[in-house]
Design a protein around this motif. Structure first.
Motif, PDB file in Angstrom:
ATOM      1  N   ALA B  37       0.833  -1.250   0.039  1.00 32.15           N
ATOM      2  CA  ALA B  37      -0.099  -0.107  -0.009  1.00 32.15           C
ATOM      3  C   ALA B  37       0.734   1.227  -0.010  1.00 32.15           C
ATOM      4  O   ALA B  37       0.570   2.240  -0.693  1.00 32.15           O
ATOM      5  CB  ALA B  37      -0.814  -0.092   1.231  1.00 32.15           C
ATOM      6  N   LEU B  38       1.980   1.147   0.773  1.00 33.95           N
ATOM      7  CA  LEU B  38       2.671   2.425   0.780  1.00 33.95           C
ATOM      8  C   LEU B  38       3.332   2.461  -0.569  1.00 33.95           C
ATOM      9  O   LEU B  38       3.639   3.812  -1.046  1.00 33.95           O
ATOM     10  CB  LEU B  38       3.908   2.117   1.855  1.00 33.95           C
ATOM     11  N   ALA B  39       3.703   1.474  -1.266  1.00 30.85           N
ATOM     12  CA  ALA B  39       4.363   1.750  -2.467  1.00 30.85           C
ATOM     13  C   ALA B  39       3.373   2.119  -3.467  1.00 30.85           C
ATOM     14  O   ALA B  39       3.531   3.048  -4.361  1.00 30.85           O
ATOM     15  CB  ALA B  39       5.130   0.338  -3.125  1.00 30.85           C
ATOM     16  N   ALA B  40       2.255   1.807  -3.512  1.00 28.38           N
ATOM     17  CA  ALA B  40       1.393   2.141  -4.408  1.00 28.38           C
ATOM     18  C   ALA B  40       0.623   3.345  -4.116  1.00 28.38           C
ATOM     19  O   ALA B  40       0.269   4.003  -5.106  1.00 28.38           O
ATOM     20  CB  ALA B  40      -0.067   0.921  -4.279  1.00 28.38           C
ATOM     21  N   SER B  41       0.706   3.922  -2.939  1.00 23.29           N
ATOM     22  CA  SER B  41       0.457   5.348  -2.681  1.00 23.29           C
ATOM     23  C   SER B  41       1.335   6.256  -3.210  1.00 23.29           C
ATOM     24  O   SER B  41       0.870   7.381  -3.642  1.00 23.29           O
ATOM     25  CB  SER B  41       0.107   5.464  -1.115  1.00 23.29           C
ATOM     26  N   GLY B  42       2.567   5.864  -3.240  1.00 17.98           N
ATOM     27  CA  GLY B  42       3.474   6.885  -3.980  1.00 17.98           C
ATOM     28  C   GLY B  42       3.895   7.897  -2.915  1.00 17.98           C
ATOM     29  O   GLY B  42       4.503   8.699  -3.079  1.00 17.98           O
ATOM     30  N   THR B  43       3.790   7.495  -1.531  1.00 16.27           N
ATOM     31  CA  THR B  43       3.955   8.284  -0.513  1.00 16.27           C
ATOM     32  C   THR B  43       5.487   8.526  -0.348  1.00 16.27           C
ATOM     33  O   THR B  43       6.047   7.588  -0.617  1.00 16.27           O
ATOM     34  CB  THR B  43       3.076   8.014   0.819  1.00 16.27           C
ATOM     35  N   GLU B  44       5.487   9.863   0.285  1.00 16.81           N
ATOM     36  CA  GLU B  44       7.234  10.031   0.652  1.00 16.81           C
ATOM     37  C   GLU B  44       7.283   9.941   1.962  1.00 16.81           C
ATOM     38  O   GLU B  44       8.285  10.478   2.636  1.00 16.81           O
ATOM     39  CB  GLU B  44       7.653  11.180   0.002  1.00 16.81           C
ATOM     40  N   LEU B  45       6.191   9.922   2.782  1.00 12.82           N
ATOM     41  CA  LEU B  45       6.310  10.365   4.195  1.00 12.82           C
ATOM     42  C   LEU B  45       5.394   9.267   4.862  1.00 12.82           C
ATOM     43  O   LEU B  45       4.044   9.485   4.787  1.00 12.82           O
ATOM     44  CB  LEU B  45       6.013  11.766   4.594  1.00 12.82           C
ATOM     45  N   ALA B  46       5.737   8.347   5.799  1.00 12.15           N
ATOM     46  CA  ALA B  46       4.983   7.289   6.428  1.00 12.15           C
ATOM     47  C   ALA B  46       4.968   7.686   8.126  1.00 12.15           C
ATOM     48  O   ALA B  46       5.893   7.954   8.705  1.00 12.15           O
ATOM     49  CB  ALA B  46       5.453   6.062   6.181  1.00 12.15           C
ATOM     50  N   ALA B  69      12.266  -2.762   2.410  1.00 11.94           N
ATOM     51  CA  ALA B  69      11.282  -2.891   1.404  1.00 11.94           C
ATOM     52  C   ALA B  69      11.251  -1.583   0.276  1.00 11.94           C
ATOM     53  O   ALA B  69      10.906  -1.904  -0.645  1.00 11.94           O
ATOM     54  CB  ALA B  69       9.809  -3.129   2.118  1.00 11.94           C
ATOM     55  N   LEU B  70      11.302  -0.487   0.763  1.00 14.04           N
ATOM     56  CA  LEU B  70      11.068   0.853  -0.063  1.00 14.04           C
ATOM     57  C   LEU B  70      12.249   1.392  -0.350  1.00 14.04           C
ATOM     58  O   LEU B  70      12.136   2.552  -1.018  1.00 14.04           O
ATOM     59  CB  LEU B  70       9.936   1.494   0.874  1.00 14.04           C
ATOM     60  N   GLY B  71      13.506   0.983   0.064  1.00 14.85           N
ATOM     61  CA  GLY B  71      14.886   1.540  -0.208  1.00 14.85           C
ATOM     62  C   GLY B  71      15.111   2.939   0.131  1.00 14.85           C
ATOM     63  O   GLY B  71      15.559   3.533  -0.376  1.00 14.85           O
ATOM     64  N   GLY B  72      14.432   3.398   1.366  1.00 14.53           N
ATOM     65  CA  GLY B  72      14.772   4.739   2.002  1.00 14.53           C
ATOM     66  C   GLY B  72      13.781   5.671   1.181  1.00 14.53           C
ATOM     67  O   GLY B  72      14.232   6.883   1.499  1.00 14.53           O
ATOM     68  N   ARG B  73      12.915   5.428   0.087  1.00 12.80           N
ATOM     69  CA  ARG B  73      12.251   6.469  -0.546  1.00 12.80           C
ATOM     70  C   ARG B  73      11.347   7.051   0.367  1.00 12.80           C
ATOM     71  O   ARG B  73      10.824   8.103  -0.090  1.00 12.80           O
ATOM     72  CB  ARG B  73      11.565   5.945  -1.819  1.00 12.80           C
ATOM     73  N   VAL B  74      10.931   6.602   1.337  1.00  8.97           N
ATOM     74  CA  VAL B  74       9.896   7.024   2.243  1.00  8.97           C
ATOM     75  C   VAL B  74      10.284   7.607   3.585  1.00  8.97           C
ATOM     76  O   VAL B  74      10.849   6.708   4.325  1.00  8.97           O
ATOM     77  CB  VAL B  74       8.891   5.950   2.471  1.00  8.97           C
ATOM     78  N   GLY B  75      10.230   8.812   3.820  1.00  9.55           N
ATOM     79  CA  GLY B  75      10.768   9.399   4.987  1.00  9.55           C
ATOM     80  C   GLY B  75       9.706   8.949   6.468  1.00  9.55           C
ATOM     81  O   GLY B  75       8.692   8.350   6.001  1.00  9.55           O
ATOM     82  N   LEU B  76      10.261   8.949   7.407  1.00  3.78           N
ATOM     83  CA  LEU B  76       9.530   8.500   8.622  1.00  3.78           C
ATOM     84  C   LEU B  76       9.029   9.907   9.521  1.00  3.78           C
ATOM     85  O   LEU B  76       9.934  10.666   9.795  1.00  3.78           O
ATOM     86  CB  LEU B  76      10.575   7.545   9.449  1.00  3.78           C
ATOM     87  N   LEU B  77       7.786   9.554   9.764  1.00  5.74           N
ATOM     88  CA  LEU B  77       7.197  10.769  10.726  1.00  5.74           C
ATOM     89  C   LEU B  77       6.861  10.209  12.007  1.00  5.74           C
ATOM     90  O   LEU B  77       5.469   9.508  11.934  1.00  5.74           O
ATOM     91  CB  LEU B  77       6.113  11.621   9.823  1.00  5.74           C
ATOM     92  N   PRO B  78       7.431   9.998  12.840  1.00  9.21           N
ATOM     93  CA  PRO B  78       6.768   9.854  14.092  1.00  9.21           C
ATOM     94  C   PRO B  78       5.804  10.610  14.526  1.00  9.21           C
ATOM     95  O   PRO B  78       5.665  11.692  14.494  1.00  9.21           O
ATOM     96  CB  PRO B  78       8.015   9.438  15.177  1.00  9.21           C
TER      97      PRO B  78
END
Lengths: 71, 265
Positions: B37-46, B69-78
Motif C-alpha cells: 500500500a505504501l508503494a502504491a500510494s506513492g507517498t514519501e512520508l509514513a 522494502a522501500l529503499g529509503g524512498r519513504v521518510g519517517l514521521l513519528p
C-alpha cells in the motif's frame, strides 16, 4: 542498600540487578547498536552514547521505546 | 510528482515532497499489504507511533522493514499519538528523535480518549517547547482558523486540521473552515483525520490543502493496495483542480453550445 532495592522498567517494578543501563538492556537482548530503540531515565532521554556510563540506582524509572505501526 | 503542467512539489521545512499524500502504517491486514500500500500510494512520508518495547522478546524493527522494502524512498514521521499532556508529548517526541534520528514530529495531544480530539492548550504548549528544542513540528489540530494561526505563529512547520474524528471516515465535516484555514495559513495545511474515501481526499486538495494525511481509509479498505492507488490519484486530481481554478458556480443554466444558428427559427 537493601535487598528490596528496585527500579521501574516500562511501568513494571523489578529488582535492581544491572549495574548500568547498557547492562540492563543487554539482558533483554538489546545491544548498544540496536536500531530504533530509545531510552528515557527518570523522565529525560538518555542518549545511546551514555547507556554504558550511566549507573542505575534504586527508585530509577526507565522507559524503553521503539517505533511501531501508527497513524 | 511532475505533472504535465510543471513541477508542483510541496516544501515543508526545506524538504521537498513530490507526493502530497502522507500515509499511516497502522491497522493493515498484514505487513506485506502495508508495504504494498505504501508503494502504491506513492507517498514519501509514513507515520509511525512510539511505544514501550515488549520486554518479552525483541521483534524485527519496523524501520528496518520499511527501509528494506522501500529503499529509503519513504521518510519517517513519528507521532505522539495517545499523549494527553504537553509533558508526555514532548518526552515522546524527544524519544522519537533519539530512536529515528529525525527532528520531524507529528504532534498529537488529545484531550479525550474516546473522541481523540486535540487539547488546544496542551498542544500549543507542546508546540512551543518542541519548536524551541529544534523540532520540525506538524501538529494535529482542530479545524479552527484561530488555533491554526497560533500554531503557525509559534513556529509549526505545517498545521494539520482534522476533517473529522480520527478513524471515523466521515469525510470533511466543515469544508468551509478548512477552506478558510487554507486561504489564511502562512504554513502548509495538511488535512489530517476523517478521510474515508478518494473523493474526500480530492475535496481536501480542492479546498486548498497542501497535502493529505490518512491511514484507516486505506488500511481498512477491502483492498488496501487498490485504495492506496486511488488515494494517490485523488490527491493528484484534487491538487490539479485547485491549481487549475474551478469555474464559478451558477444558480441557473448556461448553455455550453452556441445559441446562434439554431435550426427552425
Amino acid at each position: 542498600m537493601t535487598a528490596a532495592a528496585s527500579i521501574r522498567v516500562n511501568g513494571r517494578e523489578e529488582p535492581l540487578a544491572a549495574g548500568s543501563v547498557a547492562e540492563l538492556l543487554a539482558g533483554r537482548g538489546i545491544a548498544e547498536d540496536a536500531r530504533g530503540v530509545a531510552v528515557a531515565l527518570n523522565g529525560a532521554v538518555l542518549p545511546r552514547r551514555r547507556w554504558t556510563g550511566t549507573a542505575l540506582t534504586p527508585g530509577d524509572s526507565l522507559e524503553i521505546v521503539r517505533p511501531i505501526q501508527g497513524g | 510528482m511532475t505533472d504535465t503542467i510543471g513541477n508542483d512539489t510541496l516544501a515543508i521545512a526545506g524538504r521537498d515532497f513530490g507526493s502530497r499524500l502522507f500515509l499511516g502504517t497502522a491497522g493493515y491486514p498484514n505487513q506485506q499489504v502495508m508495504l504494498d500500500a505504501l508503494a502504491a500510494s506513492g507517498t514519501e512520508l509514513a507515520t509511525m507511533a512510539i511505544r514501550r518495547i515488549s520486554l518479552d522478546g525483541y521483534a524485527e524493527s519496523l524501520v528496518d522493514v520499511l527501509n528494506g522494502a522501500l529503499g529509503g524512498r519513504v521518510g519517517l514521521l513519528p507521532n505522539t499519538a495517545g499523549c494527553l499532556t504537553a509533558k508526555e508529548a514532548v518526552l515522546t517526541a524527544q524519544l522519537a528523535r533519539e530512536a529515528l534520528d529525525t527532528p520531524w514530529i507529528k504532534l498529537e495531544v488529545i484531550g479525550d480518549r474516546e473522541l481523540l480530539y486535540p487539547d488546544v492548550e496542551e498542544l500549543l504548549r507542546a508546540t512551543e517547547e518542541l519548536v524551541n528544542d529544534g523540532f520540525v513540528v506538524l501538529p494535529y489540530c482542530n479545524d479552527d482558523p484561530v488555533t491554526c494561526r497560533k500554531l503557525a505563529d509559534l513556529g509549526a512547520a505545517a498545521v494539520m486540521p482534522l476533517g473529522a474524528f480520527i478513524g471515523s471516515g466521515l469525510g470533511i465535516r466543515n469544508p468551509h473552515a478548512i477552506e478558510t484555514i487554507c486561504a489564511r495559513s502562512p504554513v502548509p495545511v495538511v488535512l489530517d483525520a476523517g478521510i474515508g474515501t478518494a473523493s474526500d481526499a480530492a475535496r481536501a486538495m480542492e479546498l486548498g490543502c497542501s497535502a493529505v494525511l490518512l491511514n484507516t481509509a486505506v488500511s481498512k479498505a477491502r483492498d488496501p493496495v487498490r485504495m492506496a492507488a486511488a488515494m494517490r490519484d485523488a490527491v493528484a486530481a484534487g491538487r490539479g483542480a485547485f491549481t487549475a481554478g474551478r469555474m464559478p458556480m451558477r444558480a441557473f443554466a448556461e448553455p455550453s453550445s452556441p445559441q446562434l444558428g439554431l435550426i427552425g427559427g
